[in-house]
Write an enzyme that holds these catalytic residues in place. Structure first.
Site, mmCIF file in Angstrom:
data_model
loop_
_atom_site.group_PDB
_atom_site.id
_atom_site.type_symbol
_atom_site.label_atom_id
_atom_site.label_comp_id
_atom_site.label_asym_id
_atom_site.label_seq_id
_atom_site.Cartn_x
_atom_site.Cartn_y
_atom_site.Cartn_z
ATOM 1 N N HIS A 70 63.211 64.290 75.119
ATOM 2 C CA HIS A 70 63.699 63.462 73.770
ATOM 3 C C HIS A 70 64.126 62.228 74.078
ATOM 4 C CE1 HIS A 70 67.996 64.313 73.597
ATOM 5 N NE2 HIS A 70 67.793 65.578 73.920
ATOM 6 N N ASP A 173 71.519 62.388 78.367
ATOM 7 C CA ASP A 173 70.950 63.422 77.500
ATOM 8 C C ASP A 173 70.304 62.498 76.297
ATOM 9 O OD1 ASP A 173 70.192 65.235 75.494
ATOM 10 O OD2 ASP A 173 72.140 65.590 74.710
ATOM 11 N N GLU A 202 65.358 64.807 68.251
ATOM 12 C CA GLU A 202 65.696 66.111 68.714
ATOM 13 C C GLU A 202 67.321 66.533 68.324
ATOM 14 O OE1 GLU A 202 67.735 68.913 71.754
ATOM 15 O OE2 GLU A 202 68.374 67.014 71.239
ATOM 16 N N HIS A 316 77.120 63.991 74.819
ATOM 17 C CA HIS A 316 77.386 63.263 73.498
ATOM 18 C C HIS A 316 78.647 62.487 73.456
ATOM 19 C CE1 HIS A 316 74.444 66.304 71.583
ATOM 20 N NE2 HIS A 316 73.964 65.921 72.585
#
Ligand SMILES: [Zn+2]
Length: 349
Positions: A70, A173, A202, A316
């Site tokens: 993603h 990520d 995503e 995150h």
């Protein structure tokens, strides 16, 4: 094995330093298109914004393999203008509000610098010291009125750094998955037709991957992502048994997560490949969380799907940490696996 060195790290650096909050992935898409076009038989950008690139093998009995990574990252959307350069915002994707106070961000296409502000410690009282600050008490402050618009995205203003064996960056990520797909696309073994989905959205519900799987209709799929390593020592000195993955142990192969029971043939195949090729790997501890595999596996009449992730700490957040060697071994494992795929792999036993 594909070559691995400075060129690959430079590509990852470029990908990590741009901002692509879910729904506005154009900066990553631009780099992906540039990198895959010279090798692709067909490239299209679908209606949601995912890049769908196909490269055909040259062998006689080819398997149609979808690889997915993603392009989007978690971040913020400006939702209200309080005047005086202060903007209210919402989180896009899973963000822990405790990470936010005092962090620098870039807002909008112009990359206006801002800071996420909150009440200073000197003026706090009572339970304000211990209570989690609610998101709606925070503001992005750009220092000047009129510099942002409602609907603008904002992302962490972190620069990629390489420190010895490690990478420190925002959005590992899943830029590390995007860079992995680009490398595999360039180094395609002849026995497969590669369908590479650089998917959107995503982080807000696996949306782009679902559409991509329906477009490609592959024989099998591998979601390439980055999974949390929760491998710090515990504060009370007891052994940390719930680490999900650990840094330095190689690519993480999934068996089960919150949305997918991964195809047992493909899990076994990846383990056998890693062992035969002497590539380090780890099994991600089965549990919650998920990747695009959750959407791909249940598309059309069902698609055999597995997930492979590069572990990283502090997911995150404004800065995550991954190991260069874990990434290198991930590319090598996936490349070795692609080379060994035959149509017989998918016959049910
Ligand atoms: Zn991810």
């Amino acid at each position: 094995m594909p070559t691995f060195g400075n060129a690959q790290l430079k590509l990852l650096e470029r990908l990590c330093n741009v901002i692509a909050i879910s729904g506005d992935e154009s900066e990553v898409r631009k780099i992906v298109l540039e990198e895959v076009k010279p090798y692709a038989d067909e490239v299209r950008v679908d209606a949601l914004g995912s890049v769908l690139a196909t490269r055909q093998g040259r062998g006689r009995k080819r398997t149609r393999v979808m690889l997915d990574a993603h392009m989007d990252e978690v971040g913020f959307m400006i939702v209200d203008d309080d005047g005086d350069g202060l903007y209210r915002f919402e989180a896009i994707g899973g963000i822990d509000v405790r990470h936010l106070v005092g962090k620098q961000v870039f807002v909008g296409k112009e990359r206006t610098p801002g800071v996420i502000g909150a009440k200073p410690i000197h003026l706090m009282s009572g339970d304000e010291y211990t209570r989690k600050v609610p998101l709606d008490a925070l503001r992005i402050d750009v220092g000047l009125s009129g510099k942002a618009k409602i609907g603008d995205r904002a992302g962490f203003a972190t620069r990629f750094r390489r420190v010895g064996p490690s990478i420190l960056s925002k959005s590992i990520d899943d830029r590390i998955g995007v860079a992995t797909l680009i490398e595999l696309f360039r180094n395609l073994p002849p026995n497969i037709d590669l369908c590479a989905a650089f998917s959107v959205q995503e982080e807000i519900g696996l949306r782009g991957a679902k559409v991509a799987a329906q477009y490609f209709n592959p024989d099998m799929a591998i979601a390439v992502d980055s999974t949390p390593a929760n491998d710090l020592p515990l504060h009370d000195g007891s052994e940390n048994m719930s680490y999900n993955t650990k840094l330095g142990l190689g690519p993480a192969v999934y068996i089960a997560d919150g949305s997918t029971l991964h195809d047992p043939r493909l899990v076994r195949f990846l383990r056998e490949t890693a062992e035969a090729e002497k590539i380090p790997y780890q099994i991600r501890q089965p549990g919650g969380g998920g990747t695009d595999s959750g959407a791909i596996q249940r598309s059309l009449a069902g698609i055999p799907t597995v997930s492979v992730s590069v572990p990283h700490r502090y997911t995150h957040s404004p800065v995550s940490i991954a190991r260069v060697d874990d990434w290198k071994h991930t590319i090598n494992l996936l490349h070795a696996a692609l080379k060994r795929i035959t149509p017989e792999l998918l016959i049910l036993r």
